[in-house]
Design a protein around this motif. Structure first.
Motif, PDB file in Angstrom:
ATOM      1  N   LEU A 608       5.455   2.512  -1.040  1.00  0.00           N
ATOM      2  CA  LEU A 608       4.593   2.728  -2.203  1.00  0.00           C
ATOM      3  C   LEU A 608       4.694   4.157  -2.705  1.00  0.00           C
ATOM      4  O   LEU A 608       4.791   4.416  -3.909  1.00  0.00           O
ATOM      5  CB  LEU A 608       3.150   2.380  -1.852  1.00  0.00           C
ATOM      6  CG  LEU A 608       2.865   0.894  -1.673  1.00  0.00           C
ATOM      7  CD1 LEU A 608       1.435   0.679  -1.225  1.00  0.00           C
ATOM      8  CD2 LEU A 608       3.116   0.141  -2.964  1.00  0.00           C
ATOM      9  N   GLY A 609       4.687   5.067  -1.740  1.00  0.00           N
ATOM     10  CA  GLY A 609       4.787   6.484  -2.114  1.00  0.00           C
ATOM     11  C   GLY A 609       6.078   6.765  -2.857  1.00  0.00           C
ATOM     12  O   GLY A 609       6.095   7.422  -3.909  1.00  0.00           O
ATOM     13  N   MET A 610       7.140   6.193  -2.282  1.00  0.00           N
ATOM     14  CA  MET A 610       8.444   6.423  -2.898  1.00  0.00           C
ATOM     15  C   MET A 610       8.501   5.807  -4.288  1.00  0.00           C
ATOM     16  O   MET A 610       9.054   6.366  -5.220  1.00  0.00           O
ATOM     17  CB  MET A 610       9.544   5.816  -2.015  1.00  0.00           C
ATOM     18  CG  MET A 610       9.829   6.612  -0.771  1.00  0.00           C
ATOM     19  SD  MET A 610      10.304   8.299  -1.152  1.00  0.00           S
ATOM     20  CE  MET A 610       8.984   9.177  -0.348  1.00  0.00           C
ATOM     21  N   LEU A 611       7.877   4.652  -4.408  1.00  0.00           N
ATOM     22  CA  LEU A 611       7.866   4.001  -5.723  1.00  0.00           C
ATOM     23  C   LEU A 611       7.128   4.863  -6.735  1.00  0.00           C
ATOM     24  O   LEU A 611       7.541   5.018  -7.881  1.00  0.00           O
ATOM     25  CB  LEU A 611       7.216   2.632  -5.623  1.00  0.00           C
ATOM     26  CG  LEU A 611       8.138   1.515  -5.128  1.00  0.00           C
ATOM     27  CD1 LEU A 611       7.336   0.247  -4.863  1.00  0.00           C
ATOM     28  CD2 LEU A 611       9.229   1.235  -6.146  1.00  0.00           C
ATOM     29  N   LYS A 612       6.027   5.428  -6.247  1.00  0.00           N
ATOM     30  CA  LYS A 612       5.256   6.327  -7.113  1.00  0.00           C
ATOM     31  C   LYS A 612       6.134   7.490  -7.572  1.00  0.00           C
ATOM     32  O   LYS A 612       6.135   7.880  -8.737  1.00  0.00           O
ATOM     33  CB  LYS A 612       4.042   6.853  -6.339  1.00  0.00           C
ATOM     34  CG  LYS A 612       2.873   5.917  -6.392  1.00  0.00           C
ATOM     35  CD  LYS A 612       2.197   6.021  -7.740  1.00  0.00           C
ATOM     36  CE  LYS A 612       1.135   4.929  -7.875  1.00  0.00           C
ATOM     37  NZ  LYS A 612       0.722   4.783  -9.280  1.00  0.00           N
ATOM     38  N   MET A 613       6.834   8.013  -6.569  1.00  0.00           N
ATOM     39  CA  MET A 613       7.687   9.156  -6.891  1.00  0.00           C
ATOM     40  C   MET A 613       8.806   8.739  -7.838  1.00  0.00           C
ATOM     41  O   MET A 613       9.189   9.483  -8.726  1.00  0.00           O
ATOM     42  CB  MET A 613       8.260   9.767  -5.616  1.00  0.00           C
ATOM     43  CG  MET A 613       7.245  10.651  -4.903  1.00  0.00           C
ATOM     44  SD  MET A 613       7.718  10.998  -3.236  1.00  0.00           S
ATOM     45  CE  MET A 613       8.794  12.388  -3.472  1.00  0.00           C
ATOM     46  N   SER A 633       3.375  -5.105  -6.525  1.00  0.00           N
ATOM     47  CA  SER A 633       3.586  -6.091  -5.463  1.00  0.00           C
ATOM     48  C   SER A 633       3.351  -5.463  -4.101  1.00  0.00           C
ATOM     49  O   SER A 633       2.732  -6.073  -3.219  1.00  0.00           O
ATOM     50  CB  SER A 633       5.017  -6.623  -5.515  1.00  0.00           C
ATOM     51  OG  SER A 633       5.369  -6.928  -6.825  1.00  0.00           O
ATOM     52  N   GLY A 634       3.870  -4.257  -3.977  1.00  0.00           N
ATOM     53  CA  GLY A 634       3.677  -3.537  -2.715  1.00  0.00           C
ATOM     54  C   GLY A 634       2.208  -3.384  -2.398  1.00  0.00           C
ATOM     55  O   GLY A 634       1.771  -3.583  -1.255  1.00  0.00           O
ATOM     56  N   LYS A 635       1.451  -3.051  -3.395  1.00  0.00           N
ATOM     57  CA  LYS A 635       0.017  -2.867  -3.190  1.00  0.00           C
ATOM     58  C   LYS A 635      -0.639  -4.166  -2.764  1.00  0.00           C
ATOM     59  O   LYS A 635      -1.465  -4.205  -1.837  1.00  0.00           O
ATOM     60  CB  LYS A 635      -0.637  -2.358  -4.475  1.00  0.00           C
ATOM     61  CG  LYS A 635      -0.845  -0.871  -4.453  1.00  0.00           C
ATOM     62  CD  LYS A 635      -1.469  -0.394  -5.739  1.00  0.00           C
ATOM     63  CE  LYS A 635      -2.855  -0.965  -5.921  1.00  0.00           C
ATOM     64  NZ  LYS A 635      -3.455  -0.488  -7.180  1.00  0.00           N
ATOM     65  N   ASP A 636      -0.246  -5.232  -3.455  1.00  0.00           N
ATOM     66  CA  ASP A 636      -0.787  -6.543  -3.084  1.00  0.00           C
ATOM     67  C   ASP A 636      -0.457  -6.865  -1.641  1.00  0.00           C
ATOM     68  O   ASP A 636      -1.298  -7.335  -0.878  1.00  0.00           O
ATOM     69  CB  ASP A 636      -0.198  -7.634  -3.989  1.00  0.00           C
ATOM     70  CG  ASP A 636      -0.787  -7.550  -5.385  1.00  0.00           C
ATOM     71  OD1 ASP A 636      -1.781  -6.812  -5.546  1.00  0.00           O
ATOM     72  OD2 ASP A 636      -0.237  -8.192  -6.291  1.00  0.00           O
ATOM     73  N   LEU A 637       0.806  -6.571  -1.313  1.00  0.00           N
ATOM     74  CA  LEU A 637       1.258  -6.861   0.046  1.00  0.00           C
ATOM     75  C   LEU A 637       0.439  -6.074   1.057  1.00  0.00           C
ATOM     76  O   LEU A 637       0.008  -6.607   2.087  1.00  0.00           O
ATOM     77  CB  LEU A 637       2.746  -6.519   0.168  1.00  0.00           C
ATOM     78  CG  LEU A 637       3.391  -6.824   1.504  1.00  0.00           C
ATOM     79  CD1 LEU A 637       3.256  -8.300   1.833  1.00  0.00           C
ATOM     80  CD2 LEU A 637       4.862  -6.436   1.484  1.00  0.00           C
ATOM     81  N   GLY A1301      -6.392  -0.009   1.638  1.00  0.00           N
ATOM     82  CA  GLY A1301      -5.127   0.592   2.073  1.00  0.00           C
ATOM     83  C   GLY A1301      -4.626   1.634   1.109  1.00  0.00           C
ATOM     84  O   GLY A1301      -3.928   2.577   1.486  1.00  0.00           O
ATOM     85  N   SER A1302      -5.000   1.499  -0.122  1.00  0.00           N
ATOM     86  CA  SER A1302      -4.452   2.409  -1.119  1.00  0.00           C
ATOM     87  C   SER A1302      -5.027   3.806  -1.007  1.00  0.00           C
ATOM     88  O   SER A1302      -4.637   4.707  -1.726  1.00  0.00           O
ATOM     89  CB  SER A1302      -4.691   1.842  -2.500  1.00  0.00           C
ATOM     90  OG  SER A1302      -5.876   1.101  -2.506  1.00  0.00           O
TER      91      SER A1302
END
Lengths: 1309, 157
Positions: A608-613, A633-637, A1301-1302
């Motif tokens: 998620l972090g990497m996606l943000k970046m 999707s990652g967040k949902d997961l 989790g977020s």
């Protein structure tokens, strides 16, 4: 029967518990023993009975014989008497005759003796009665009698002995068999009990032990059970063999017995016959003897002779019954040759010779035809003969070979002698001749042979017809048909002469009895045998076959039982194995889930972090879209994983609930602010209401409580479409229990909703009656939980969503089951949330229920049990608002709302701030009720009730009354959603002071009110640096660690931020240092230390502090001595390498304030520290507030806010302040700026306009941890609405909540 | 001169990175280095010296405790020493030593004598290796400083 019964017991008991098995065992055992003993007793009785019968029958036989014997004697005498009689003699005899027939022979003899003596005395003086004959007969009778008894008794005795022995043996064997059977049953049962018990024990053990150990044990159990099975089989085989051999033995025994009995009977009968024959013979013998004496007396003793042929004939004829065995008697005279002629002359006939050459001719011979006897020394011509043998008169007896010999022996011995059997004259029957010598009366008793021969004067002979004799005899006796009798003369041992007999019968089996006919030179024997062969012993065969059949049956049943036991055991084994495997699999599954979920979470955060970046970088629209989708999707997961983790944790029982005091209202505020974004987006009104009876602080697990609420509300939001409301209400369960005395207005209205359709709801849209969702709760209405330290809350979440289809309502709480499969497609989600919530509620000793109507909405309710907090427990989160609440205390407000329930919700929120509120339903109403307008601090108008025209009237009213009222009330508009332009329009119009966006919550309300009420007094921005350096500078810090290296590192780290660090290396030393008064602001404590570990040291420090504080409170020690603080509490932070929950709890338990993980990290250190140092600062301001609280209302209303704000702002902004306000000219400080930059940069929020437009922006206080989340969620909510970033009332998430989790976004400045 | 410095600096960087890559060191060492500033110029060296002294002491302690000839093996004492060593090593970021200590501790708790002895030997070897490596690194540092250059910040990531 008993065995099958036992067996059925066995099988039926399998189902039952084995504990009661022993009792069960006893009953059939008792029954069996009873049966066995009964059978034994029966067998014995039949045995004895039979032998006794035999005894009596043999006795009877003897009695008969005796009786007959006596009778014979008596009748003989009677005959004699009648021959020579006169009447009185007969009379005298008569009486003796009357004596009882049952008397023994002795008695009768005595009688006859008496008679004799009488006779002798009276009449028959010359009658020379030879007493020896009688004596003989007497002695013989008595002898027989004497003989009888022992002969009866002795064999009987020995037979008895044998019988007893045999009987004992057989009884013993029979008993043994029964015992064997019982023992077998017992053993089988024992085995069964053992085996049924053992698994239970094993089961207990199994539950305790590891699966591996289980397997081993099972294997062992298996082998043992197999062994037991074999053993059982062997026993069964043994039992069957035993049964078979028993049946064979039984057959053999019974058969033997029958044969023995037969033989015995034969012997008895034979002996009896022999005896009778002998007796009869002897009787005749005696009689013949008597006859000889008679002849000697009356023929020779008298002159002239008293007897002639005629008399003799008559007498013998009449006394023939006395000699039933004789065919005839004859008297022959001894005639020497010298006297032959004289004799012949005298009698008128010549002496004839007996025809011996031709026996056959003898039959029809006439004595006249006989030749005259040849010349011999002497002759023995018959002179008298019975009529039956009258043909032999004048025949010389000496001429016959047999007769001659007989005569010679008779006269020599003086006794009756017998010939060997020969064919009798005339009758042609085999017979014997008995001959007695008649002597001269002068013969002495001890005469020699010569004397006897000398004295002989004649011979008396009697012929016995043997066959007829025996025949006659046998006719008299019973069971003549069954027995065949042979009589032999055995004088000549080489050749037996058969005197009587037939050829029939089985010769192999015969009994020989010897006969004594009184002639010692002649031996006779009687051979008896059964006429019929031994019949087949059916009884023995049937019994043994029966036993065999029973044995096989029992064996079969046992075999079946054993097989069944084996299969059941095997099945049981299998099942146990399967169960163990299933359990292991279940545990493994949960563990796997927990582990995997945990392990996935970490890399997911990275993803998620990497996606943000990635989204930060230059991406074109398409790429951005992809990245965003991936991120979403990652967040949902992640959230799914969190839920699964929760589920797994709950299932594996590893979820532990916290027990900390918390403010529920605050939690609800949190939830509502968290979800307000989504709700507002959908246009759903979110309202929270907590009954006034619910205490401020309760003890429980706030995060789990929040999780449940969030879940339910989240669901409600998900399933509610663009209209209506979601209403969260909390009541005490006690309130609901008695509906009639409900004081709470909201509850009243909600319950009223159930009664009438026109009831009010928050948004006006119809909702399902909440009553239905909790009316089934058991615990709600039970009074059992009336604990004083527990409170039960009823939480209701009502929505106006799509509702749950009726058919799906049953499985709504099943994990991963949604109402229908289309749901997840339409609304998303996994359907695990409700299941988790329900389980959590159950963990909190509550219940969850719901009621739903498709198309109208759903209402979920649950109860939870919380602990009551101690009254003085204050919560840091509350303290933050204390000042504000003080500020608003006593103010009055007017709520204008056309929906009563909504107005109640508003007034509830105002009440929390200490503001009392009046409610009117419309602006118009407000105008009319002037009394309510007095002294108003604020007016809150719902947007629905807003009406410009009416408001202008009200506004006018306020303006006019400016003089009379101290001040003009502030006007607030409550709106579910309002665009920025709307709001600014409203505000700029001057009619309204502020627009408050619902959902209402304390923080927002306070902010708005403060902002508005304290108009013009803008907060001074705090420009101090808020970094760790600032926080720690000049602070005295004690580091306690036994490890030199660690100590040095910690010291270095802390010194870097300007702290003054003191190091000690043991808990004891720390204790010494921390003894008040001291100058330390904080202490870092290692947990694992030798001697005294961190926990113990902390506990002691706390004890010490408590003591000192007590002393201060009681004024014992002067406060100056401890000038620094009113109470001592040095923050102690644990330093630990493992940050597991248990350690954390342990830390808190012993009085620590927090923990930092080793090695130090700046952020962690800062967060940990900021809390505690702030608290110290706040402590200083509290007394001041309390002082101010005492001031007059006026002061409070006007001056205090200014004062308080002026005084508290520095502290707020420095450390604790919950909100940051960025407005107009305000510039955020470095920390905030960094966070904002991150949020707007890496965080993905578009903050470009914020800076330009200088819009107010609220951020949570824990920037580092949670800003990202707040920013993110708001950005997510607003980004598509034109890109403007508007931060207000951002969610305050003050602690790391695992359900979100977020929150784990990393922040890298 | 500059060329030399540049070379030394590159050498230093490579060496440091290799230390991280080979697992001798971890992030904690970086943190430690961050703590070293003008206020405490020899902080890292000081801490490391302390650490190695600690190592010598603890290892000899453990060796004594594990010596069977003196009598029974005192696992609790070994455990305490291992715990200490683990704390120290994690504080300085000696990754390999720390990892060894973790397994050592497990053996110790399981009272596995063989495992303990093996671990002790490995720890001994490992810490000496680390010492040499760090010595080399400090030497490089010194060389750079002597050459008049600055010790470069090595970004491990």
């Amino acid at each position: 029967m008993s065995i099958t019964c036992e067996l059925s017991n066995l099988t039926s008991k399998k189902a039952k518990e084995s504990r009661s098995g022993k009792k069960w065992l006893k009953k059939p055992l008792l029954f069996l023993i009873l049966c066995g003993s009964l059978v034994i007793v029966l067998v014995m009785f039949s045995w004895f009975g039979r032998s006794q019968k035999e005894e009596t029958s043999s006795c009877n036989g003897e009695a008969k014989v005796l009786y007959r014997h006596q009778n014979v004697t008596r009748s003989e005498i009677h005959d004699l008497v009648s021959l020579f009689s006169d009447s009185d003699q007969v009379l005298s005899f008569e009486c003796s005759k009357e004596s009882r027939p049952g008397m023994w022979g002795n008695y009768g003899i005595t009688c006859s003796l008496n008679m004799r003596s009488e006779k002798q005395e009276t009449r028959w003086i010359p009658w020379n009665l030879n007493p020896s004959g009688l004596a003989h007969s007497i002695s013989s009778t008595s002898c027989i009698c004497d003989n009888l008894e022992p002969s009866l008794q002795q064999p009987e005795k020995s037979e008895n002995l044998e019988e007893e022995l045999e009987q004992g043996l057989s009884t013993y064997l029979r008993n043994a068999w029964w015992w064997c059977l019982i023992l077998g049953v017992l053993v089988c049962h024992k085995i069964y009990v053992f085996h049924s018990k053992a698994p239970a024990e094993r089961k207990e053990k199994v539950q305790l032990q590891e699966p591996l150990a289980q397997k081993k044990q099972q294997q062992r159990a298996q082998t043992s059970s197999k062994g037991a099975g074999k053993w059982r089989k062997n026993i069964l085989l043994l039992g069957i063999l035993g049964g078979v051999s028993f049946s064979v033995w039984w057959f053999w025994d019974t058969n033997e017995e029958i044969i023995m009995k037969r033989r015995e009977t034969l012997a008895n009968m034979c002996d009896e016959r022999a005896r009778v024959l002998q007796d009869q013979f002897n009787v005749s013998l005696n009689h013949v003897h008597a006859l000889s004496i008679l002849v000697s007396t009356f023929h020779h003793g008298k002159t002239p002779s008293a007897i002639d042929q005629k008399t003799f004939e008559e007498y013998t004829e009449r006394t023939n019954f006395e000699r039933p065995l004789t065919s005839g008697v004859a008297y022959a005279l001894k005639v020497p040759h010298s006297e032959r002629e004289k004799f012949e002359k005298e009698h008128g006939w010549t002496i004839k010779k007996m025809e011996t050459e031709d026996q056959t001719v003898v039959q029809d011979c006439v004595p006249e035809n006989f030749d005259p006897a040849p010349i011999q020394d002497e002759y023995a011509p018959v002179i008298f003969a019975q009529e039956t043998v009258s043909h032999i008169v004048s025949v010389d007896m000496m001429s016959g070979e047999e007769d001659r010999e007989n005569i010679l022996r008779a006269r020599a011995s003086g006794k009756g002698v017998l010939t060997s059997p020969f064919k009798l004259l005339k009758s042609n029957h085999l017979g014997v001749v008995l001959t007695f010598a008649v002597y001269d009366t002068s013969l002495p008793p001890d005469a020699t042979e010569e004397q006897r021969v000398e004295a002989t004067i004649g011979y008396l002979g009697a012929s016995y017809d043997m066959p007829s004799l025996v025949e006659k005899l046998l006719h008299q006796l019973a069971s003549k048909q069954t027995i065949a009798v042979d009589v032999y003369d055995t004088t000549n041992t080489s050749g037996l002469i058969k005197m009587y007999g037939s050829e029939i019968g089985d010769i192999s089996e015969q009994h020989i009895s010897s006969l004594d006919f009184g002639d010692p030179s002649r031996n006779h024997e009687m051979h008896c045998r059964f006429k019929h062969k031994l019949p087949i012993p059916w009884t023995a065969i049937t019994t043994s076959i029966l036993v065999l059949v029973i044995t096989f049956l029992v064996g079969y049943i046992f075999n079946e039982a054993i097989n069944r036991i084996a299969t059941v055991e095997e099945d049981c084994q299998k099942m146990r194995e399967l169960k163990a495997r299933a359990e292991a699999a279940d545990v493994a599954k949960s563990q796997f889930l927990a582990t995997v979920s945990h392990e996935i979470r970490t890399p997911m955060n990275g993803v998620l972090g990497m996606l943000k970046m990635l989204m930060d970088t230059d991406l074109d629209a398409k790429q951005m879209d992809y990245a965003q989708t991936a991120h979403g999707s990652g967040k949902d997961l992640t959230s799914l994983i969190n839920e699964v983790l929760d589920q797994a944790k709950i299932e594996s029982g590893r979820l532990e609930l916290e027990n900390v005091p918390f403010d529920m209202r605050f939690i609800l505020d949190n939830v509502s602010s968290l979800l307000s974004g989504k709700a507002n987006e959908k246009g759903i009104e979110l309202a929270v209401y907590v009954s006034s009876q619910v205490p401020d602080v309760v003890v429980g697990d706030p995060s789990r409580f929040r999780q449940i609420i969030t879940n339910l509300v989240g669901n409600s939001i998900k399933f509610t479409q663009e209209r209506g409301h979601i209403f969260i209400s909390v009541h005490l369960a006690d309130e609901v229990r008695e509906p009639l005395i409900i004081e709470d207005a909201v509850l009243k209205q909600r319950l009223a909703l159930g009664c009438s359709e026109s009831g009010e709801t928050v948004s006006g849209f119809p909702a399902v009656n909440a009553w239905g969702s909790w009316k089934n709760f058991k615990t709600c209405y039970s009074t059992e939980n009336h604990n004083s330290d527990k409170i039960k809350l009823l939480v209701t979440v009502e929505d106006t969503g799509v509702g749950i289809p009726v058919d799906a309502q049953g499985r709504i709480f099943t994990p991963f089951m949604q109402a229908d499969s289309s749901t997840s497609r339409t609304y998303g989600g996994t359907g695990i949330g409700l299941s988790i919530s329900k389980r959590l509620v159950e963990l909190m000793q509550g219940e969850m229920g719901f009621v739903s109507e498709p198309g109208i909405g759903s209402t979920f309710s649950f109860t939870v049990v919380f602990g009551k907090a101690e009254t003085n427990t204050s919560i840091t989160k509350l303290e933050r608002f204390d000042l504000a609440i003080q500020e608003f205390q006593g103010l009055r407000a007017l709520v204008i709302d056309n929906r009563n329930i909504r107005a109640e919700v508003t007034s509830y929120h105002l009440r929390r701030l200490g503001i009392s509120a009046d409610i009117v339903s419309s602006l118009r109403m407000a105008c009319t009720s002037v009394s309510k307008l007095e002294n108003l601090a604020m007016v809150l108008i719902d947007k629905d009730a807003w009406n410009k025209k009416d408001f202008s009237v009200l506004d006018e009213l306020f303006t006019r009354s400016k003089v009379t009222f101290t001040r003009v009330p502030k006007i607030f508009l409550l709106a579910t959603s309002a665009t920025l332009t709307e709001r600014s329009e409203m505000k700029s119009s001057g009619l309204i002071d502020e627009v408050v966006i619902k959902p209402l919550r304390m923080s927002v309300l306070i902010c708005c009110l403060q902002e508005t009420l304290v108009s013009g007094k803008k907060r001074q921005p705090n420009r101090k640096r808020r970094n760790l350096g600032h926080l720690l500078r000049e602070k005295q810090i004690l580091v306690v660690d036994d490890n030199l290296v660690n100590r040095r590192v910690a010291e270095g780290a802390l010194k870097k931020y300007g702290a003054i660090v003191t190091c000690v290396e043991s808990g004891k030393a720390a204790l010494e240092m921390l003894k008040p008064p001291h100058n330390f602001d904080a202490c870092f404590m290692d947990l694992q230390m030798p001697e005294m570990d961190g926990f113990e040291a902390t506990r002691r420090v706390r004890d010490l502090e408590r003591e000192i504080n007590k002393k201060i409170a009681s004024g014992e020690d002067s406060a100056e001595m401890f000038c620094k603080f009113s109470s001592w509490h040095v923050p102690i932070l644990a330093m630990t390498a493992d940050v597991i929950q248990a350690t954390h709890e342990e830390c808190m338990k012993c009085g620590m304030d927090g923990y930092v993980s080793k090695p130090f990290e700046e952020e962690v250190l800062y967060t940990a520290f900021s809390n505690f140092l702030t608290r110290l600062d706040l402590d200083l301001s509290t007394p001041l507030i309390s002082f101010l609280g005492n001031m007059s209302t006026f002061l409070i209303r006007i001056l205090l806010p200014l004062l308080v704000i002026a005084m508290t702002i520095p502290q707020w902004s420095e450390a604790e302040s919950e909100q940051w306000c960025i407005a107009d000219e305000q510039t955020p400080d470095d920390e905030l700026q960094a966070a904002l930059n991150w949020a707007c940069g890496k965080g993905g929020a578009d903050c470009s306009k914020m800076q330009q437009e200088n819009q107010p922006c609220f951020l949570p206080n824990t920037i580092r941890d949670h800003a990202s989340f707040a920013f993110n969620s708001y950005y997510q909510n607003y980004k598509h609405k034109g890109g403007s970033c508007y931060f207000k009332g951002a969610a305050m998430i003050t602690e790391l909540d695992p359900s979100h989790g977020s929150c784990h976004y990393e922040y890298n400045p | 001169m500059d060329a030399l410095i540049a070379q030394l600096q590159r050498q230093f960087r490579d060496y440091t990175i290799s230390l991280y890559q080979q697992g001798f060191l971890d992030d904690q060492f970086t943190e430690l280095k961050k703590l070293q500033d003008d206020g405490s110029p020899d902080f890292v060296a000081e801490v490391l010296t302390l650490f190695f002294e600690d190592c010598v002491k603890l290892i000899s302690n453990m060796a004594r405790a594990l010596d069977k000839t003196t009598g029974t093996v005192d696992f609790s004492q070994v455990g305490a020493s291992v715990h200490q060593l683990k704390g120290s090593s994690s504080s300085v970021g000696a990754k390999r030593v720390k990892a060894l200590c973790v397994s050592f501790k497990e053996y110790c708790e399981a009272k596995n004598y063989e495992g303990c002895v093996r671990c002790l030997q490995q720890v001994d070897i490992e810490y000496k290796a680390l010492k040499t490596k760090l010595q080399d690194m400090f030497n490089l540092e010194k060389q750079i400083i002597q050459a008049g250059g600055r010790v470069p910040q090595v970004d491990i990531n």
